[in-house]
Design a protein around this motif. Structure first.
Motif, PDB file in Angstrom:
ATOM      1  N   ALA A 166      -1.655  19.238 -63.622  1.00 38.72           N
ATOM      2  CA  ALA A 166      -0.879  19.723 -62.608  1.00 38.72           C
ATOM      3  C   ALA A 166      -0.426  18.682 -61.689  1.00 38.72           C
ATOM      4  O   ALA A 166       0.797  19.126 -61.123  1.00 38.72           O
ATOM      5  CB  ALA A 166      -2.057  20.551 -61.815  1.00 38.72           C
ATOM      6  N   HIS A 167      -1.079  17.666 -61.380  1.00 40.39           N
ATOM      7  CA  HIS A 167      -0.492  16.562 -60.604  1.00 40.39           C
ATOM      8  C   HIS A 167       0.799  16.049 -61.335  1.00 40.39           C
ATOM      9  O   HIS A 167       1.857  15.808 -60.608  1.00 40.39           O
ATOM     10  CB  HIS A 167      -1.552  15.458 -60.339  1.00 40.39           C
ATOM     11  CG  HIS A 167      -2.637  15.940 -59.287  1.00 40.39           C
ATOM     12  ND1 HIS A 167      -3.123  14.945 -58.601  1.00 40.39           N
ATOM     13  CD2 HIS A 167      -3.313  16.891 -58.900  1.00 40.39           C
ATOM     14  CE1 HIS A 167      -3.909  15.536 -57.899  1.00 40.39           C
ATOM     15  NE2 HIS A 167      -4.008  16.906 -58.064  1.00 40.39           N
TER      16      HIS A 167
ATOM     17  N   LEU B 264       3.553  18.434 -60.903  1.00 39.58           N
ATOM     18  CA  LEU B 264       4.139  18.468 -59.753  1.00 39.58           C
ATOM     19  C   LEU B 264       4.927  17.240 -59.603  1.00 39.58           C
ATOM     20  O   LEU B 264       6.065  17.376 -58.852  1.00 39.58           O
ATOM     21  CB  LEU B 264       2.966  18.554 -58.665  1.00 39.58           C
ATOM     22  CG  LEU B 264       3.572  18.597 -57.223  1.00 39.58           C
ATOM     23  CD1 LEU B 264       4.297  19.724 -56.803  1.00 39.58           C
ATOM     24  CD2 LEU B 264       2.363  18.540 -56.161  1.00 39.58           C
TER      25      LEU B 264
ATOM     26  N   SER C  10      -3.779  25.170 -66.720  1.00 42.66           N
ATOM     27  CA  SER C  10      -4.389  25.773 -65.588  1.00 42.66           C
ATOM     28  C   SER C  10      -5.900  24.996 -65.905  1.00 42.66           C
ATOM     29  O   SER C  10      -6.423  24.617 -66.895  1.00 42.66           O
ATOM     30  CB  SER C  10      -4.467  27.116 -65.599  1.00 42.66           C
ATOM     31  OG  SER C  10      -5.114  27.719 -66.408  1.00 42.66           O
TER      32      SER C  10
ATOM     33  N   THR D  19       0.499  27.355 -67.560  1.00 46.66           N
ATOM     34  CA  THR D  19       1.300  28.111 -66.541  1.00 46.66           C
ATOM     35  C   THR D  19       2.257  26.850 -66.062  1.00 46.66           C
ATOM     36  O   THR D  19       2.298  26.353 -66.857  1.00 46.66           O
ATOM     37  CB  THR D  19       0.017  28.201 -65.451  1.00 46.66           C
ATOM     38  OG1 THR D  19       0.979  28.762 -64.131  1.00 46.66           O
ATOM     39  CG2 THR D  19      -0.466  26.796 -64.802  1.00 46.66           C
TER      40      THR D  19
ATOM     41  N   ILE E 210       4.935  24.988 -62.645  1.00 44.52           N
ATOM     42  CA  ILE E 210       5.093  24.805 -61.415  1.00 44.52           C
ATOM     43  C   ILE E 210       6.538  25.762 -61.082  1.00 44.52           C
ATOM     44  O   ILE E 210       7.226  26.188 -61.674  1.00 44.52           O
ATOM     45  CB  ILE E 210       5.803  23.346 -61.248  1.00 44.52           C
ATOM     46  CG1 ILE E 210       4.802  22.288 -61.459  1.00 44.52           C
ATOM     47  CG2 ILE E 210       6.334  23.257 -59.756  1.00 44.52           C
ATOM     48  CD1 ILE E 210       3.663  22.349 -60.492  1.00 44.52           C
ATOM     49  N   THR E 211       6.104  26.575 -60.099  1.00 48.38           N
ATOM     50  CA  THR E 211       7.203  27.508 -59.360  1.00 48.38           C
ATOM     51  C   THR E 211       7.457  27.123 -58.108  1.00 48.38           C
ATOM     52  O   THR E 211       7.325  26.151 -57.820  1.00 48.38           O
ATOM     53  CB  THR E 211       6.283  28.997 -59.260  1.00 48.38           C
ATOM     54  OG1 THR E 211       5.220  28.700 -58.129  1.00 48.38           O
ATOM     55  CG2 THR E 211       5.499  29.282 -60.392  1.00 48.38           C
TER      56      THR E 211
ATOM     57  N   LYS F  11       7.266  28.368 -55.259  1.00 47.70           N
ATOM     58  CA  LYS F  11       6.229  28.402 -54.419  1.00 47.70           C
ATOM     59  C   LYS F  11       5.433  27.177 -54.233  1.00 47.70           C
ATOM     60  O   LYS F  11       5.039  26.524 -53.358  1.00 47.70           O
ATOM     61  CB  LYS F  11       5.430  29.672 -54.112  1.00 47.70           C
ATOM     62  CG  LYS F  11       4.482  29.644 -52.888  1.00 47.70           C
ATOM     63  CD  LYS F  11       3.836  31.011 -53.226  1.00 47.70           C
ATOM     64  CE  LYS F  11       2.777  31.289 -51.951  1.00 47.70           C
ATOM     65  NZ  LYS F  11       1.828  30.303 -51.766  1.00 47.70           N
ATOM     66  N   SER F  12       4.656  26.816 -55.526  1.00 51.30           N
ATOM     67  CA  SER F  12       3.856  25.698 -55.615  1.00 51.30           C
ATOM     68  C   SER F  12       4.539  24.556 -55.410  1.00 51.30           C
ATOM     69  O   SER F  12       3.871  23.564 -55.114  1.00 51.30           O
ATOM     70  CB  SER F  12       3.476  25.951 -57.020  1.00 51.30           C
ATOM     71  OG  SER F  12       4.275  25.636 -58.250  1.00 51.30           O
TER      72      SER F  12
ATOM     73  N   ASP G 236       4.677  24.287 -51.555  1.00 53.58           N
ATOM     74  CA  ASP G 236       3.371  24.007 -51.012  1.00 53.58           C
ATOM     75  C   ASP G 236       2.863  22.767 -51.555  1.00 53.58           C
ATOM     76  O   ASP G 236       2.239  22.016 -50.479  1.00 53.58           O
ATOM     77  CB  ASP G 236       2.533  25.086 -51.632  1.00 53.58           C
ATOM     78  CG  ASP G 236       2.854  26.674 -51.113  1.00 53.58           C
ATOM     79  OD1 ASP G 236       3.560  26.718 -50.193  1.00 53.58           O
ATOM     80  OD2 ASP G 236       2.256  27.638 -51.798  1.00 53.58           O
ATOM     81  N   GLY G 237       3.111  22.026 -52.540  1.00 57.81           N
ATOM     82  CA  GLY G 237       2.930  20.962 -52.880  1.00 57.81           C
ATOM     83  C   GLY G 237       3.347  19.862 -52.080  1.00 57.81           C
ATOM     84  O   GLY G 237       2.821  18.718 -51.630  1.00 57.81           O
TER      85      GLY G 237
ATOM     86  N   HIS H 181       2.002  19.864 -48.642  1.00 59.24           N
ATOM     87  CA  HIS H 181       0.973  19.257 -48.762  1.00 59.24           C
ATOM     88  C   HIS H 181       0.794  17.788 -48.773  1.00 59.24           C
ATOM     89  O   HIS H 181       0.138  16.918 -48.027  1.00 59.24           O
ATOM     90  CB  HIS H 181      -0.033  19.902 -49.761  1.00 59.24           C
ATOM     91  CG  HIS H 181      -1.305  19.226 -49.819  1.00 59.24           C
ATOM     92  ND1 HIS H 181      -2.393  19.522 -48.907  1.00 59.24           N
ATOM     93  CD2 HIS H 181      -1.953  18.458 -50.973  1.00 59.24           C
ATOM     94  CE1 HIS H 181      -3.732  18.650 -49.459  1.00 59.24           C
ATOM     95  NE2 HIS H 181      -3.330  17.944 -50.335  1.00 59.24           N
TER      96      HIS H 181
END
Length: 295
Positions: free
Chosen positions: A120-121, A124, A221, A227, A229-230, A232-233, A236-237, A240
């Motif tokens: 996930a990182h 991103l 996930s 899944t 990266i969208t 929104k994510s 958000d990322g 953050h």
């Protein structure tokens, strides 16, 4: 087009000076003859837009449509329309909040907070190559995994690696909506740089294999389901990560990557050469500049 602009067979004028709207005339009257309809329409449009400039764009497009169809456009200069425009300019004052660019110095700090052993990182961090390609967020990532379309967005099949980095094939962008031609964008290979976009993509594709029709930034996930990266994510990322390095999260979004890429190119005095020779010049600029830095 025919039913919208043809003249009604007969016309009844109401006390207010405008023809009545009924089933017979509401879809067949020549709208250029009734300025008050324009004024009413743009007043309604103003409820769903933030800036009067958007309303003026609507008006300009409608005027151009009348010109193309050889129709009378005198209603656009009528006092009702002009007064409505003036009133909307005063009542819809909008000051846009400009996002700040994510310049390389910030991206290096972001990278320090990413654990590249976590998919996930890594997923991103990989979209940071939006900085290098100056892509819009709409071309980088989808709104949702289930609504992804490989014909409109970057997929695993969009990228091909070579000795000098990688190439991304894009068929649809904001300025290429027909999809009848392909745009091939080079992605640089920047040795010894932690922000190397080609290296990040290779790591992601090696860690999380996925079929070609899947989104480019697909990851696993916590439940071991694919899944991605969208939009929104990604936003958000970025927010953050900005808060982790004591920056105001509201100053940044996914668009900040595109802003930074363009700003960086201008700072390297490559804007004119980029306009003349395209993305290849920009690729050389990034390689040259980032080779002096090690993250």
């Amino acid at each position: 087009k025919t039913s919208l602009y043809q003249q009604p067979p007969s016309e009844t004028i109401t006390p207010s000076g405008t023809p009545p709207l009924n089933d017979a005339t509401s879809t067949s009257f020549n709208s250029s003859r009734y300025p008050i309809y324009f004024a009413t329409f743009f007043t309604l449009v103003s409820f769903s837009v933030k800036s009067h400039h958007t309303i003026n764009n609507y008006l300009s497009a409608l005027r151009r449509l009348h010109a193309f169809c050889h129709l009378d456009a005198s209603a656009f200069d009528d006092i009702h329309v002009k007064l409505t425009q003036t009133g909307l300019e005063k009542s819809t004052i909008h000051i846009p909040y400009h996002k700040a660019p994510l310049m390389p110095s910030i991206l290096f700090h972001f990278h320090a907070h990413l654990n590249l052993r976590i998919s996930a990182h890594l997923a991103l961090g990989a979209p940071f190559f939006g900085f290098f390609t100056i892509f819009r967020t709409a071309n980088l990532v989808p709104q949702a995994f289930h609504s992804f379309s490989p014909q409109h967005l970057l997929s695993r099949g969009s990228i091909h690696f070579n000795d000098s980095g990688a190439c991304l094939t894009v068929t649809r962008t904001k300025t290429r909506q027909a999809g009848d031609t392909a745009l091939v964008v080079p992605v640089p290979l920047i040795p010894r740089s932690s922000l190397c976009p080609t290296t990040a993509l290779k790591l992601l594709l090696r860690m999380v294999p996925a079929p070609d029709p899947c989104p480019l930034f697909t990851f696993a996930s916590t439940s071991n389901q694919l899944t991605c990266i969208t939009a929104k994510s990604l936003n958000d990322g970025i927010k953050h990560l900005a808060s982790l390095i004591s920056l105001d999260p509201q100053d940044f979004s996914g668009h900040s990557l595109r802003l930074a890429g363009a700003s960086f190119a201008v700072s390297q005095r490559s804007f004119l050469s980029f306009k003349e020779t395209g993305a290849l010049t920009l690729k050389v600029v990034f390689i040259t500049a980032f080779s002096r830095q090690t993250g």
